[in-house]
Design an enzyme around this catalytic site. Structure first.
Site: not given
Ligand code: ADE
Ligand code: ZN
Length: 320
Positions: A8, A10, A186, A189, A267-268
């Site tokens: 996971h 992006h 997703h 969250e 995630d990011d």
């Molecule tokens: N944590 C996240 N939740 C939803 N969309 C995303 N796009 C990038 N990061 C995200």
């Molecule tokens: Zn994500």
């Protein structure tokens, strides 16, 4: 070093501020509004998404995306990672003036280079953006169904979970599933257990992105365990976005104890001041997980990876 895998991340969210600044220089764009002192500037989920969208606009060619994928995957490999599955967004490509075909081809080239240089295996998951609404997500599903690529093995949905209902996206997910793509979405969250239940009922995923707020409903936790639904847990992201106030409140240990298959992802990473190695370290220090428990996270990721049987067997053989 524990062998790692993540399922996971992006790809636009994997671009470091330094790489985005280099891209900005190349295109003569001022990014002082989104990067200050080498860090991304945002304060909540909405401003995070805005910052992310602005940064993604600096990747405008096939080679820009090849460089991004190669850079990210090579960094992961240096952290002891053997497999990475990352989300792609044809909407972001189009917004930056790139065709979806050039976008995917550039990313695939970066994946090839990283694999050649480090041995890291990787796959892409096409996504639609929830806040773009059902038509936008259907468009993303239709594109990837009509333009299959051997390294795009899944379909999912990211974006603002507070908008629309999972059932609104059932058609998009049917299109992707009928095209042979594996499904993740997703949920759980920004919104609670009901969002996860609705996603399971209407979108029939094998995995849930995050899913941590399922903990708010014990019956749902039991269902996740019984059905073997895998959660793509990103603890650093959850703390950065204030889904939980501290690691002490994070539900990963309770979900795991309840028999839910959990995994670790970033995630990011630069947006949340993390990395996959940092996530594994967090699990060790805050969740009390030893090497064997951390290796179980890697095994769960590889077992849930959207790959063919031969690739999965080869990856499992590398776990030692
Ligand atoms: N944590 C996240 N939740 C939803 N969309 C995303 N796009 C990038 N990061 C995200
Ligand atoms: Zn994500």
């Amino acid at each position: 070093m524990v062998v790692k895998a993540e399922i996971h991340c992006h790809i636009e969210g994997a671009a470091s501020p330094a790489l985005v600044e280099a891209q900005a220089k190349k295109y003569g764009v001022d990014v002082s509004a989104i990067i200050r002192d080498g860090s991304y500037v945002w304060s909540d989920f909405t401003s995070f998404l805005r910052c992310y969208d602005v940064a993604s606009m600096l990747f405008r060619t096939e080679e820009d995306y090849a460089l991004l994928a190669e850079t990210y995957l090579s960094e992961l490999a240096a952290q002891g990672t053997i497999y990475s599955e990352f989300f792609i967004s044809t909407d972001h490509a189009v917004n930056a003036g790139l065709t979806p075909a050039a976008y995917i081809s550039g990313l695939a080239e970066g994946m090839r280079r990283a694999r050649e240089g480090t041995g890291i295996e990787s796959r892409m998951i096409a996504t639609g953006l929830r806040h773009e609404g059902p038509e936008g997500v259907e468009r993303a599903a239709r594109y990837i169904a009509a333009n299959p690529h051997p390294l795009v093995t899944g379909f999912g949905m990211a974006g603002d979970e507070r908008m629309h209902e999972p059932r609104d996206f059932a058609k998009a997910f049917d299109i992707a599933r009928d095209a042979g793509l594996a499904i993740t979405v997703h949920a759980g969250e920004l919104v609670g257990a009901e969002s996860v239940r609705e996603a399971l009922d209407h979108l029939v995923p094998a995995r849930i992105g995050h899913g941590v707020r399922a903990i708010e409903d014990p019956a749902l936790v039991e269902r996740l365990a019984a059905e073997g639904i895998v959660l793509e847990v990103c603890p650093g992201s959850n703390i950065a976005l204030s889904v939980y106030p501290s690691y002490a409140e994070h539900p990963l240990p309770r979900l795991r104890a309840a028999g839910v298959k959990v995994t670790l992802s970033s995630d990011d990473p630069p947006f949340f001041h993390t990395s996959l190695a940092q996530e594994y370290e967090t699990a060790r220090t805050h969740f009390g997980m030893d090497d064997a428990a951390l290796l179980e996270m890697t095994r769960n990721s590889v077992e849930a990876a959207f790959v063919d049987d031969a690739t999965r067997a080869a990856l499992l053989a590398r776990l030692g």
